[in-house]
Motif scaffolding. Sequence first.
Motif, PDB file in Angstrom:
ATOM      1  N   THR A  79       1.254  -7.068 -22.411  1.00 60.01           N
ATOM      2  CA  THR A  79       0.405  -7.689 -21.392  1.00 60.01           C
ATOM      3  C   THR A  79      -0.848  -8.289 -22.011  1.00 60.01           C
ATOM      4  OG1 THR A  79       1.197  -6.143 -19.708  1.00 60.01           O
ATOM      5  CG2 THR A  79      -0.868  -7.298 -19.250  1.00 60.01           C
ATOM      6  N   GLU A  80      -1.511  -7.504 -22.875  1.00 63.24           N
ATOM      7  CA  GLU A  80      -2.724  -7.996 -23.521  1.00 63.24           C
ATOM      8  C   GLU A  80      -2.425  -9.190 -24.423  1.00 63.24           C
ATOM      9  OE1 GLU A  80      -5.751  -7.159 -22.839  1.00 63.24           O
ATOM     10  OE2 GLU A  80      -5.007  -5.708 -21.365  1.00 63.24           O
ATOM     11  N   LEU A  83      -2.007 -12.198 -22.144  1.00 61.46           N
ATOM     12  CA  LEU A  83      -3.311 -12.633 -21.639  1.00 61.46           C
ATOM     13  C   LEU A  83      -4.127 -13.293 -22.733  1.00 61.46           C
ATOM     14  CD1 LEU A  83      -4.265  -9.583 -19.366  1.00 61.46           C
ATOM     15  CD2 LEU A  83      -3.343 -11.794 -18.678  1.00 61.46           C
ATOM     16  N   GLU A 344      -7.189 -12.577 -15.004  1.00 57.73           N
ATOM     17  CA  GLU A 344      -7.191 -11.502 -14.016  1.00 57.73           C
ATOM     18  C   GLU A 344      -6.028 -11.646 -13.042  1.00 57.73           C
ATOM     19  OE1 GLU A 344     -10.891 -11.187 -12.039  1.00 57.73           O
ATOM     20  OE2 GLU A 344     -11.976 -10.406 -13.787  1.00 57.73           O
ATOM     21  N   ARG A 347      -2.852 -10.711 -14.891  1.00 56.47           N
ATOM     22  CA  ARG A 347      -2.831  -9.256 -15.063  1.00 56.47           C
ATOM     23  C   ARG A 347      -2.473  -8.559 -13.749  1.00 56.47           C
ATOM     24  NH1 ARG A 347      -5.347  -5.987 -18.731  1.00 56.47           N
ATOM     25  NH2 ARG A 347      -6.704  -7.677 -19.446  1.00 56.47           N
ATOM     26  N   GLU A 351       0.737  -6.224 -13.181  1.00 56.52           N
ATOM     27  CA  GLU A 351       0.571  -4.816 -12.815  1.00 56.52           C
ATOM     28  C   GLU A 351       1.254  -4.473 -11.504  1.00 56.52           C
ATOM     29  OE1 GLU A 351      -3.620  -4.228 -12.902  1.00 56.52           O
ATOM     30  OE2 GLU A 351      -3.720  -3.979 -15.090  1.00 56.52           O
TER      31      GLU A 351
END
Length: 396
Positions: A79-80, A83, A344, A347, A351
Amino acid sequence: MVEKNSKRLANLSLLVASTGFVATMPFQAKFIQILSGGFEAALVGGLADWFAVTAMFRHPLNIPIPHTALLPKNRAKITEGILSSLNNQWLSKESLIEKVNEQKWIEKGVDSFENMLNDEESKEKIISSIQEFGSSIQKKSIEKIIQDSLHTTLKSISSEKIWSNVIDKIFQNEWDEKTYEFLIDKIEDYVKMPHIKELIGREIIQFIERKFFMIKAFLPMIGEEKIIEFIHNGLLDLLIELKNPESDRRKTILSFIRIEAEKSKTNENVIRQLDEWKNSGATYAIQEVTNWIQNKLADRTYILNTLLRLLDFIKKSGWVNKIDISFKKILYQLIEKYHYKIGELVRMNIEKLSTEEITDLLENKIGKDITWIRVNGAVCGFLIGIILSTIQIIFK
């Protein structure tokens, strides 16, 4: 989990390799042994690739073997990574600003609208839409819109202040003296007319006869013509004196005018009358503008010509570039201010998905390619197995 269609081919390759290996094991013929070696290698290759591919998404056979289920275990890192790539490479501030700077939205929009007006069908639709919109608005609604837009302006206009400024302006430019001199000149020209001279003289004689009986008896002795001439000359002398800048009478009259004008600045009756004129004038103007708008909305030729004139004015005035620059500045500010929201948002959506949903999503997106990895593993294993078995038999 239900098996996906993308996996069927890979599973079929494993089934063929397994069946072929089992079927060829009992036979000792050299050719059959070569095929058996090929099927054996195909089975090993297919199983090895199945294990490797499966280990990326989940534990093979649900056995928690170390270094398997790589994607679920590294969900946070992935995920990071996504992003970071999104914010710093794919959709970085610099790349977005560069793309914004390359575009000419306003110019394209104006050109597109102009092309639509040059197309008969599009032109008719635009004009009809404007007319339909105009006809949908009631006259009272138009009046209310105009009145509301003018309300703040009218409220901010002080009749007392305007009247005071007007009077000050008149005195600063000496318009009071100029008006006074203009009127005296006109009166003098008027008095010099023969028929006016006779009219004024006779009116004054009649006034004397009515009011002064004792003087009336002496009038015939003097003569009507002499009296008229005397009165006329007296009026002309008075007018000449009133025109003289040094005349006390002139100064007195002008002083009186200025004093009364200054008093009128705070005269409630005057201010009230001005307010009434202002409101009635606004009401009249609103009605006239409303009628004008309704009449023009019914005129298709006027609407088209207005749109064409507006486009021509916008293109020649340089407004396109100015609006484009202003629009881009707004976009630059929005990018600077809300760029972090992209990450955001991504993310937040990631999530929302469970680990199983993410795994399933990735597996489906790249499932076709993964399937071919497994098929290629089985095919390559089969070919390599045949080669190795052949070499082994030759050397034996």
